[in-house]
Write a protein that holds these residues in place. Sequence first.
Motif, PDB file in Angstrom:
ATOM      1  N   GLY A 145       0.424  -6.401  10.253  1.00  0.00           N
ATOM      2  CA  GLY A 145       1.264  -5.509   9.169  1.00  0.00           C
ATOM      3  C   GLY A 145       0.553  -4.636   8.189  1.00  0.00           C
ATOM      4  O   GLY A 145       0.732  -3.682   7.856  1.00  0.00           O
ATOM      5  N   SER A 146      -0.610  -5.455   7.563  1.00  0.00           N
ATOM      6  CA  SER A 146      -1.287  -4.634   6.602  1.00  0.00           C
ATOM      7  C   SER A 146      -2.165  -3.393   7.361  1.00  0.00           C
ATOM      8  O   SER A 146      -2.371  -2.522   6.728  1.00  0.00           O
ATOM      9  N   ALA A 147      -2.639  -3.710   8.557  1.00  0.00           N
ATOM     10  CA  ALA A 147      -3.254  -2.702   9.124  1.00  0.00           C
ATOM     11  C   ALA A 147      -2.338  -1.432   9.604  1.00  0.00           C
ATOM     12  O   ALA A 147      -2.690  -0.350   9.154  1.00  0.00           O
ATOM     13  N   ILE A 148      -1.058  -1.919   9.824  1.00  0.00           N
ATOM     14  CA  ILE A 148      -0.137  -0.704  10.176  1.00  0.00           C
ATOM     15  C   ILE A 148       0.145   0.018   8.927  1.00  0.00           C
ATOM     16  O   ILE A 148       0.411   1.289   8.708  1.00  0.00           O
ATOM     17  N   GLY A 149       0.241  -0.858   7.492  1.00  0.00           N
ATOM     18  CA  GLY A 149       0.646  -0.203   6.355  1.00  0.00           C
ATOM     19  C   GLY A 149      -0.371   0.720   5.966  1.00  0.00           C
ATOM     20  O   GLY A 149      -0.189   1.701   5.540  1.00  0.00           O
ATOM     21  N   ALA A 150      -1.776   0.256   6.252  1.00  0.00           N
ATOM     22  CA  ALA A 150      -2.929   0.990   5.509  1.00  0.00           C
ATOM     23  C   ALA A 150      -2.798   2.326   6.374  1.00  0.00           C
ATOM     24  O   ALA A 150      -3.150   3.414   5.987  1.00  0.00           O
ATOM     25  N   ALA A 151      -2.707   2.183   7.696  1.00  0.00           N
ATOM     26  CA  ALA A 151      -2.683   3.301   8.586  1.00  0.00           C
ATOM     27  C   ALA A 151      -1.619   4.288   8.322  1.00  0.00           C
ATOM     28  O   ALA A 151      -1.976   5.591   8.172  1.00  0.00           O
ATOM     29  N   PHE A 152      -0.477   3.991   8.056  1.00  0.00           N
ATOM     30  CA  PHE A 152       0.436   4.651   7.584  1.00  0.00           C
ATOM     31  C   PHE A 152       0.287   5.520   6.221  1.00  0.00           C
ATOM     32  O   PHE A 152       0.482   6.475   6.078  1.00  0.00           O
ATOM     33  N   CYS A 153      -0.324   4.629   5.291  1.00  0.00           N
ATOM     34  CA  CYS A 153      -0.578   5.128   4.037  1.00  0.00           C
ATOM     35  C   CYS A 153      -1.725   6.360   4.098  1.00  0.00           C
ATOM     36  O   CYS A 153      -1.617   7.216   3.445  1.00  0.00           O
ATOM     37  N   ALA A 154      -2.629   6.056   4.968  1.00  0.00           N
ATOM     38  CA  ALA A 154      -3.626   6.938   5.044  1.00  0.00           C
ATOM     39  C   ALA A 154      -3.208   8.356   5.548  1.00  0.00           C
ATOM     40  O   ALA A 154      -3.547   9.337   5.307  1.00  0.00           O
ATOM     41  N   PHE A 155      -2.428   8.151   6.665  1.00  0.00           N
ATOM     42  CA  PHE A 155      -1.909   9.225   7.359  1.00  0.00           C
ATOM     43  C   PHE A 155      -0.959  10.060   6.317  1.00  0.00           C
ATOM     44  O   PHE A 155      -1.057  11.448   6.236  1.00  0.00           O
ATOM     45  N   PHE A 205      -0.365  14.653   2.247  1.00  0.00           N
ATOM     46  CA  PHE A 205      -0.145  15.225   1.081  1.00  0.00           C
ATOM     47  C   PHE A 205      -1.173  15.968   0.244  1.00  0.00           C
ATOM     48  O   PHE A 205      -1.234  16.707  -0.325  1.00  0.00           O
ATOM     49  N   ILE A 206      -2.456  15.479   0.620  1.00  0.00           N
ATOM     50  CA  ILE A 206      -3.662  16.038   0.038  1.00  0.00           C
ATOM     51  C   ILE A 206      -3.782  17.289   0.709  1.00  0.00           C
ATOM     52  O   ILE A 206      -4.219  18.416  -0.160  1.00  0.00           O
ATOM     53  N   VAL A 207      -3.728  17.598   2.064  1.00  0.00           N
ATOM     54  CA  VAL A 207      -3.812  18.939   2.679  1.00  0.00           C
ATOM     55  C   VAL A 207      -2.722  19.881   1.959  1.00  0.00           C
ATOM     56  O   VAL A 207      -3.224  20.924   1.642  1.00  0.00           O
ATOM     57  N   ALA A 232      -0.171  10.162  -5.005  1.00  0.00           N
ATOM     58  CA  ALA A 232      -0.615   8.851  -5.732  1.00  0.00           C
ATOM     59  C   ALA A 232       0.163   7.605  -5.220  1.00  0.00           C
ATOM     60  O   ALA A 232      -0.442   6.522  -5.258  1.00  0.00           O
ATOM     61  N   ALA A 233       1.394   7.688  -4.731  1.00  0.00           N
ATOM     62  CA  ALA A 233       2.144   6.521  -4.445  1.00  0.00           C
ATOM     63  C   ALA A 233       1.219   6.080  -2.950  1.00  0.00           C
ATOM     64  O   ALA A 233       0.833   4.831  -2.648  1.00  0.00           O
ATOM     65  N   ALA A 234       0.908   7.164  -2.001  1.00  0.00           N
ATOM     66  CA  ALA A 234       0.223   6.862  -0.816  1.00  0.00           C
ATOM     67  C   ALA A 234      -1.003   6.154  -1.078  1.00  0.00           C
ATOM     68  O   ALA A 234      -1.741   5.236  -0.399  1.00  0.00           O
TER      69      ALA A 234
END
Length: 166
Positions: free
Chosen positions: A144-154, A159-161, A30-32
């Motif tokens: 910074g936003s792009a890196i944050g989004a990529a990290f959260c997506a990863f 977590f979903i898997v 949920a946090a990601a």
Amino acid sequence: MTSTTIHSTTTWFATVSSSPLLQIFLVCTAAAFIGLFYFLRRFGLAWTMHRWPSTRGRVLQAEMRRGKKKSSDGSLLYDPVLRYSYAVGDRVFESSSFTHRAVSNAANLATQFISRVQKGAEVPVYYHPANPAEAVVKPMPWQGSAIGAAFCAFMLAIFIVRLLSA
């Protein structure tokens, strides 16, 4: 839904509710997801700002003014004050925005900028094409936003898997 689907869903919830580790993974998922949404919105705004048209502006005021806030030792802090004018078409505007308000270190960036510029200096001004009265001297950084989004997506994918394999 078939009874098999209901049974497997019920079994999954029972497994998650009995496992503290899976509960932690559920909270992290949920946090990601929230983090991904947050960073994608910031990235979209920053990317859009970098595509705003620009014009030349003239600094009307660039100084450090004593503010109302105090530091931990009780001394008064100074606030950056920036005002500039710019023209779009036949209209002249004034603004005091250095960068977007969502930039966390905007005051520090403005202070550094003010230390390098004097009244009367020409500066680039980026303005919103639909609302030229909305302008900044420095567009919001998108990296910074792009890196944050990529990290959260990863992390969200991990977590979903993990949750689906429970």
